[in-house]
Design a protein around this motif. Structure first.
Motif, mmCIF file in Angstrom:
data_model
loop_
_atom_site.group_PDB
_atom_site.id
_atom_site.type_symbol
_atom_site.label_atom_id
_atom_site.label_comp_id
_atom_site.label_asym_id
_atom_site.label_seq_id
_atom_site.Cartn_x
_atom_site.Cartn_y
_atom_site.Cartn_z
ATOM 1 N N VAL A 131 0.877 -1.171 0.000
ATOM 2 C CA VAL A 131 0.000 0.000 0.000
ATOM 3 C C VAL A 131 0.913 1.219 0.000
ATOM 4 O O VAL A 131 1.669 1.424 0.957
ATOM 5 N N ARG A 164 -1.727 -1.120 -4.306
ATOM 6 C CA ARG A 164 -2.703 -0.086 -3.991
ATOM 7 C C ARG A 164 -2.000 1.256 -3.871
ATOM 8 O O ARG A 164 -0.958 1.367 -3.193
ATOM 9 N N TYR A 380 -7.105 3.381 6.341
ATOM 10 C CA TYR A 380 -5.979 2.551 5.929
ATOM 11 C C TYR A 380 -6.149 1.116 6.405
ATOM 12 O O TYR A 380 -5.842 0.159 5.683
ATOM 13 N N MET A 384 -6.086 -2.126 3.994
ATOM 14 C CA MET A 384 -5.057 -3.168 4.119
ATOM 15 C C MET A 384 -5.660 -4.518 4.466
ATOM 16 O O MET A 384 -5.186 -5.550 3.973
#
Length: 390
Positions: A131, A164, A380, A384
Motif C-alpha cells: 500500500v 494499492r 488505511y 489493508m
C-alpha cells in the motif's frame, strides 16, 4: 464433561491473528512523510494491529517526539548509512521482511517507492502486497524537460508494481490514474492524517492565549519545511523583501542543506533583523499561535501537513499552486490565496492581500478535522485488511 469440552475446543478454529503491517523509514530526520507514518503506526498499534516499524537508523530530531516507540533497526548503526540510505534499505529490508512475514507493506511516500518496487523485484511472490501513499505532486513541472519522459516511465512502473495507491485528497485520484496508468479500483483516497484531534484542541488554546497577549505592530509571516530546493524559500525571501513594511517579520522554521545560501540571501537583501531561521522547532504551537499567516512557496507538494496545521491554528494561508489538491484544502479560496509557482511578484502581492481575506477561524478548524489520524487510520486499516484477504 471434560471430554465434551476437549472435543469442542478441537472443533473451534484458532483465532485469526491481527493484521501484521510493516512500515519502513530511513530515520527520525524531520519530514512530513515520516511524521505521518509514525502517527499512523502508533494509531494502528492502539487499535490492536500487529504494526511493525523498521528503520535504517535512529538518528534525527523527531525521535524526541516519539519517546518509547517500538522499532527495529535494519543494521549496525556504527556504519554511516545516511549518504546512501536508500541503497542501505534495499540491501537489508528483504531479510527483515522474510523474518517478520508481514501481511502488508506500508510505503509512506514517494521517496520510498523505489524501495517498495525493489522489494517486489527482489522477493518476487514472497513479497507482501504494498500500500503506497502518494505524498507529492506527480506532474513535477519543475523537472528539466529531458528528464520528464524518464520520470513518466518511472511512474508507470510504480503503477504496475504496487498493488494499492493512496491519494491524500480527492483531486489526486485522477492524477494517479492518468499518470501512473492505474485502474480506479486500485486507487483509494484517504485524507492525509497530518493531525490528531488533540492537536487541534491544543492549537486552538494556544491561538486564544496568543490573541489575549499584547503584541507589537507589523504582520508576522511563518514558513515551515526542510531547507531544500523543493520548498523554494529563496522565492519566499525575495517576495518578502518586495512587500515587507518596517515592522513586518518572517520566520522560516526548518533545517537543511540550503541554510547557508538562504542566510547569504537574507544578508544580501538587508533582512537580517526581519527574517529569522531558528532551525527545527517542535512543537510548533507557539510559532503558529503568534503568526498572522502561513506562507508556502514550494515548487511541488502533495497535501502539505503544515497547511492542515495552520488551519487548525486558525491561520490563513498564502501558497503557490504546488499541488493539484491545494485549492481543495483551502476550500476554494475561503482559507487562503493561491499564486503561480515561481512568481515572486504574485507571492508578494498575496502576502499583502491576505489580511483582507474574509477568514473564519471556526470554519477553517472544521476543515482541518478532515486530516486527522482518528479518521485516516481506520481508512488505511480497512484498505489493508481487504488487500490481505484478497
Amino acid at each position: 464433561m471434560n471430554a465434551l469440552s476437549a472435543a469442542m475446543t478441537q472443533e473451534m478454529p484458532a483465532p485469526a491473528r491481527p493484521l501484521r503491517v510493516l512500515t519502513f523509514l530511513h530515520s527520525f530526520e524531520p519530514g512530513g512523510v515520516e511524521r505521518v507514518a509514525l502517527r499512523l503506526h502508533e494509531a494502528w498499534r492502539a487499535q490492536g494491529l500487529d504494526a511493525r516499524l523498521v528503520m535504517g537508523r535512529t538518528a534525527g530530531a523527531m525521535k524526541r517526539e516519539w519517546p518509547g516507540i517500538e522499532l527495529e533497526v535494519l543494521g549496525p548503526e556504527a556504519i554511516p548509512s545516511a549518504a546512501w540510505e536508500t541503497l542501505w534499505m534495499i540491501a537489508l529490508l528483504p531479510r527483515a521482511i522474510r523474518r517478520i512475514r508481514p501481511d502488508v507493506l506500508f510505503c509512506a511516500g514517494n521517496s520510498y517507492t523505489v524501495v517498495a518496487v525493489a522489494m517486489r523485484l527482489l522477493l518476487g511472490k514472497a513479497c507482501p502486497p504494498v500500500v503506497a501513499k502518494i505524498s507529492n505532486d506527480l506532474t513535477r513541472n519543475d523537472l528539466p524537460a529531458p528528464a520528464r519522459p524518464f520520470y513518466r516511465l518511472w511512474l508507470r512502473i510504480q503503477g504496475r508494481m504496487l498493488q494499492r495507491l493512496v491519494g491524500m485528497a480527492p483531486p489526486m485520484r485522477e492524477e494517479i490514474g492518468s499518470l501512473m496508468r492505474v485502474e480506479d479500483a486500485r486507487i483509494a483516497v484517504i485524507d492525509d492524517p497530518s493531525l490528531a484531534e488533540a492537536d487541534i484542541q491544543r492549537l486552538t488554546a494556544a491561538r486564544a492565549a496568543a490573541k489575549a497577549a499584547p503584541r507589537g505592530p507589523g504582520k508576522r509571516f511563518l514558513a515551515i519545511g526542510r531547507l531544500a530546493a523543493q520548498k523554494n524559500f529563496s522565492l519566499l525571501i525575495d517576495a518578502f523583501a518586495r512587500m515587507a513594511g518596517p515592522d513586518d517579520s518572517l520566520a522560516i522554521i526548518g533545517e537543511g542543506s540550503a541554510r547557508r545560501s538562504l542566510e547569504a540571501q537574507i544578508a544580501r537583501l538587508g533582512l537580517a533583523g526581519k527574517v529569522r531561521m531558528p532551525g527545527h522547532v517542535s512543537p510548533l504551537d507557539a510559532e503558529l499561535a503568534r503568526a498572522d499567516a502561513l506562507v508556502l512557496s514550494s515548487d511541488y507538494e502533495g497535501v502539505p501537513a503544515v497547511v492542515a496545521e495552520a488551519l487548525a491554528a486558525g491561520l490563513p494561508v498564502v501558497t503557490t499552486r504546488c499541488s493539484v489538491s491545494m485549492d481543495d484544502m483551502l476550500g476554494g479560496g475561503r482559507f487562503g490565496l493561491l499564486v503561480p509557482v515561481g512568481d515572486a511578484d504574485a507571492l508578494a502581492q498575496a502576502m499583502k492581500d491576505i489580511a483582507k481575506l474574509k477568514f473564519d477561524e471556526t470554519v477553517a478548524r472544521n476543515q482541518s478535522r478532515r486530516f486527522t489520524v482518528e479518521i485516516a487510520s481506520h481508512g488505511y486499516r480497512a484498505l489493508m485488511e481487504g488487500l490481505a484477504c484478497a
